[in-house]
Design a protein around this motif. Sequence first.
Motif, PDB file in Angstrom:
ATOM      1  N   GLU A 233      -5.983 -30.703   2.388  1.00  0.00           N
ATOM      2  CA  GLU A 233      -6.090 -31.160   3.764  1.00  0.00           C
ATOM      3  C   GLU A 233      -7.042 -32.353   3.871  1.00  0.00           C
ATOM      4  OE1 GLU A 233      -5.887 -28.133   2.784  1.00  0.00           O
ATOM      5  OE2 GLU A 233      -4.499 -27.037   4.074  1.00  0.00           O
ATOM      6  N   MET A 234      -8.143 -32.330   3.103  1.00  0.00           N
ATOM      7  CA  MET A 234      -9.073 -33.439   3.141  1.00  0.00           C
ATOM      8  C   MET A 234      -8.451 -34.695   2.532  1.00  0.00           C
ATOM      9  SD  MET A 234     -11.567 -32.450   4.818  1.00  0.00           S
ATOM     10  CE  MET A 234     -12.505 -33.949   4.568  1.00  0.00           C
ATOM     11  N   ASP A 235      -7.691 -34.522   1.450  1.00  0.00           N
ATOM     12  CA  ASP A 235      -6.997 -35.670   0.865  1.00  0.00           C
ATOM     13  C   ASP A 235      -6.009 -36.261   1.869  1.00  0.00           C
ATOM     14  OD1 ASP A 235      -8.377 -35.378  -1.476  1.00  0.00           O
ATOM     15  OD2 ASP A 235      -6.762 -34.364  -2.558  1.00  0.00           O
ATOM     16  N   GLN A 236      -5.319 -35.372   2.611  1.00  0.00           N
ATOM     17  CA  GLN A 236      -4.376 -35.851   3.617  1.00  0.00           C
ATOM     18  C   GLN A 236      -5.106 -36.588   4.737  1.00  0.00           C
ATOM     19  OE1 GLN A 236      -1.295 -36.209   3.704  1.00  0.00           O
ATOM     20  NE2 GLN A 236      -0.889 -36.655   5.868  1.00  0.00           N
ATOM     21  N   LEU A 237      -6.278 -36.071   5.135  1.00  0.00           N
ATOM     22  CA  LEU A 237      -7.061 -36.737   6.172  1.00  0.00           C
ATOM     23  C   LEU A 237      -7.454 -38.140   5.723  1.00  0.00           C
ATOM     24  CD1 LEU A 237      -8.578 -36.694   8.862  1.00  0.00           C
ATOM     25  CD2 LEU A 237     -10.509 -35.641   7.667  1.00  0.00           C
ATOM     26  N   GLN A 238      -7.862 -38.276   4.464  1.00  0.00           N
ATOM     27  CA  GLN A 238      -8.229 -39.598   3.954  1.00  0.00           C
ATOM     28  C   GLN A 238      -7.014 -40.518   3.931  1.00  0.00           C
ATOM     29  OE1 GLN A 238     -11.484 -40.469   1.865  1.00  0.00           O
ATOM     30  NE2 GLN A 238     -10.539 -41.463   0.098  1.00  0.00           N
ATOM     31  N   THR A 239      -5.854 -39.981   3.564  1.00  0.00           N
ATOM     32  CA  THR A 239      -4.636 -40.790   3.547  1.00  0.00           C
ATOM     33  C   THR A 239      -4.295 -41.274   4.946  1.00  0.00           C
ATOM     34  OG1 THR A 239      -3.736 -39.637   1.605  1.00  0.00           O
ATOM     35  CG2 THR A 239      -2.156 -40.759   3.029  1.00  0.00           C
ATOM     36  N   LEU A 301       3.159 -39.841   7.426  1.00  0.00           N
ATOM     37  CA  LEU A 301       1.750 -40.018   7.111  1.00  0.00           C
ATOM     38  C   LEU A 301       1.396 -39.557   5.708  1.00  0.00           C
ATOM     39  CD1 LEU A 301       0.366 -38.803  10.551  1.00  0.00           C
ATOM     40  CD2 LEU A 301       0.364 -41.155   9.709  1.00  0.00           C
ATOM     41  N   GLY A 302       2.374 -39.481   4.839  1.00  0.00           N
ATOM     42  CA  GLY A 302       2.135 -39.044   3.471  1.00  0.00           C
ATOM     43  C   GLY A 302       1.794 -40.204   2.553  1.00  0.00           C
ATOM     44  N   ASN A 303       1.834 -39.949   1.250  1.00  0.00           N
ATOM     45  CA  ASN A 303       1.441 -40.960   0.271  1.00  0.00           C
ATOM     46  C   ASN A 303       2.388 -42.151   0.266  1.00  0.00           C
ATOM     47  OD1 ASN A 303       1.249 -41.899  -2.897  1.00  0.00           O
ATOM     48  ND2 ASN A 303      -0.706 -41.150  -2.074  1.00  0.00           N
ATOM     49  N   ASP A 304       3.686 -41.899   0.456  1.00  0.00           N
ATOM     50  CA  ASP A 304       4.619 -43.025   0.528  1.00  0.00           C
ATOM     51  C   ASP A 304       4.294 -43.916   1.720  1.00  0.00           C
ATOM     52  OD1 ASP A 304       5.945 -42.191  -1.720  1.00  0.00           O
ATOM     53  OD2 ASP A 304       7.651 -41.319  -0.664  1.00  0.00           O
ATOM     54  N   ALA A 305       3.885 -43.308   2.823  1.00  0.00           N
ATOM     55  CA  ALA A 305       3.512 -44.080   4.008  1.00  0.00           C
ATOM     56  C   ALA A 305       2.265 -44.919   3.743  1.00  0.00           C
ATOM     57  CB  ALA A 305       3.283 -43.143   5.188  1.00  0.00           C
ATOM     58  N   LEU A 306       1.364 -44.409   2.900  1.00  0.00           N
ATOM     59  CA  LEU A 306       0.194 -45.193   2.525  1.00  0.00           C
ATOM     60  C   LEU A 306       0.622 -46.443   1.763  1.00  0.00           C
ATOM     61  CD1 LEU A 306      -2.808 -45.706   2.257  1.00  0.00           C
ATOM     62  CD2 LEU A 306      -2.867 -44.080   0.342  1.00  0.00           C
ATOM     63  N   GLY A 307       1.586 -46.288   0.863  1.00  0.00           N
ATOM     64  CA  GLY A 307       2.119 -47.455   0.172  1.00  0.00           C
ATOM     65  C   GLY A 307       2.692 -48.465   1.154  1.00  0.00           C
ATOM     66  N   HIS A 308       3.427 -47.973   2.153  1.00  0.00           N
ATOM     67  CA  HIS A 308       3.992 -48.822   3.209  1.00  0.00           C
ATOM     68  C   HIS A 308       2.876 -49.546   3.952  1.00  0.00           C
ATOM     69  CE1 HIS A 308       6.390 -48.819   7.300  1.00  0.00           C
ATOM     70  NE2 HIS A 308       6.136 -50.035   6.869  1.00  0.00           N
ATOM     71  N   ALA A 309       1.800 -48.840   4.272  1.00  0.00           N
ATOM     72  CA  ALA A 309       0.695 -49.435   5.018  1.00  0.00           C
ATOM     73  C   ALA A 309       0.000 -50.533   4.216  1.00  0.00           C
ATOM     74  CB  ALA A 309      -0.313 -48.351   5.404  1.00  0.00           C
ATOM     75  N   LEU A 310      -0.189 -50.304   2.940  1.00  0.00           N
ATOM     76  CA  LEU A 310      -0.866 -51.292   2.101  1.00  0.00           C
ATOM     77  C   LEU A 310      -0.014 -52.542   1.912  1.00  0.00           C
ATOM     78  CD1 LEU A 310      -2.362 -48.799  -0.487  1.00  0.00           C
ATOM     79  CD2 LEU A 310      -3.680 -50.244   1.076  1.00  0.00           C
ATOM     80  N   VAL A 311       1.286 -52.346   1.684  1.00  0.00           N
ATOM     81  CA  VAL A 311       2.176 -53.502   1.575  1.00  0.00           C
ATOM     82  C   VAL A 311       2.170 -54.302   2.877  1.00  0.00           C
ATOM     83  CG1 VAL A 311       4.595 -54.205   1.355  1.00  0.00           C
ATOM     84  CG2 VAL A 311       3.648 -52.509  -0.219  1.00  0.00           C
ATOM     85  N   THR A 312       2.212 -53.588   3.996  1.00  0.00           N
ATOM     86  CA  THR A 312       2.166 -54.261   5.300  1.00  0.00           C
ATOM     87  C   THR A 312       0.902 -55.083   5.438  1.00  0.00           C
ATOM     88  OG1 THR A 312       3.515 -52.578   6.395  1.00  0.00           O
ATOM     89  CG2 THR A 312       2.044 -53.876   7.795  1.00  0.00           C
ATOM     90  N   ARG A 313      -0.220 -54.490   5.118  1.00  0.00           N
ATOM     91  CA  ARG A 313      -1.499 -55.195   5.280  1.00  0.00           C
ATOM     92  C   ARG A 313      -1.535 -56.479   4.449  1.00  0.00           C
ATOM     93  NH1 ARG A 313      -7.050 -54.380   3.378  1.00  0.00           N
ATOM     94  NH2 ARG A 313      -7.953 -56.436   3.314  1.00  0.00           N
TER      95      ARG A 313
END
Length: 378
Positions: A233-239, A301-313
């Motif tokens: 849950e904490m890892d998910q919160l950080q993501t 809001l999972g790890n794939d979404a984090l990849g999406h967010a970083l590419v967007t940024r």
Amino acid sequence: MQYLDQADHTCDSHLPGLRKALQDVPLDILESSESPAIALFRELGGTNLLVPSAFGGCGADALDATRAIRALGAVAPSLTVGTMMHHFSLGTLFAVVDAVGEGSDLRELLQRVVTDRLIVASGFAEGRSGQGILSPTVTARPTDGGFLLTGSKKPCSLARSMDLLTASVGMRQDDGSVAMGFLMLPADTPGVSVHPFWGNPSLAGAESDEVRLEDVFVRPEQIVQPDPQLRDEMDQLQTVGLIWFQMMVAAGYTGIASALVRRVLEQGRGSVSDRAALGTRLGSAVCLVEGLARSVDAGELGNDALGHALVTRYAVQDAIADTVRDAVELLGGMAYIASADTTRLAMATQAIAFHPPSRTSIAPGLVDHWAGGPVLVG
């Protein structure tokens, strides 16, 4: 539809009067260390933009938040950059508040944030190389009746206006490991001090100075300690936090660049093709940010979404660099000579490159992700 109309309308709907009040202040004053922007942000409800409506806040969803932040970026760059961590901190703490009981110090403080429109500065690890945003920057040593906190955050936006400082705290466990706790500390707590740090006139209105904690006493109940068994849950919160942070960074700096594009369009600078190319390039960045926001609102809001967010940024970062270069050229030498506003806006956009994670540090994580692995942010 005029350029930025949609963002301006969204901002005005959630935060009536704020954008207009900021527009009435000359840009050189807004961007100075004596800027009234943060006080206006407090007075006109900007503090509650991302506070859930259940707590009495604006309850803006991701899409509306990015539009409001973009609109504010176009009129007040320092304010917009400075308040990113206010929004991020509240989002993080409202995400963990369910882990504590009714009547806790954290719940009471969060309610005060809403009702009293308090300014929250962040002691999270944003700005520290090699650290996750939620990584502890403050250590807690046991003492009679509680803990003594020691640490510092530099730069820490909103340092001189903050009412509260929120931070992650390293809690040493009996087995030698360090667990993470969350803390929201009144700014006038003994041992909390602010020191000059920011030496660049660009974004001086963000109040990004150093905040130090030197043997600050807190009671155990002031620190929220999530169950160490809930690591997932904490890892998910950080993501989730990192996704939101990248989205807000991209939205805010797109807004600053939009101020330059709007000037080019209003003044009819360059050829029609030049203006169309400029608006299209920055418009593509807006589409990327809003696409990410829609994904967030859809619960991705999972790890794939984090990849999406970083590419967007990073794509937005590149688009902004090209847009600003061409906008400054199209505005021309006389605009550059006659006023420092063009320089202020152009220089402010450069800071997007300094928000974590850096392009270099995340490159291995992105490449591994595209090869089928998770995105790991060190």
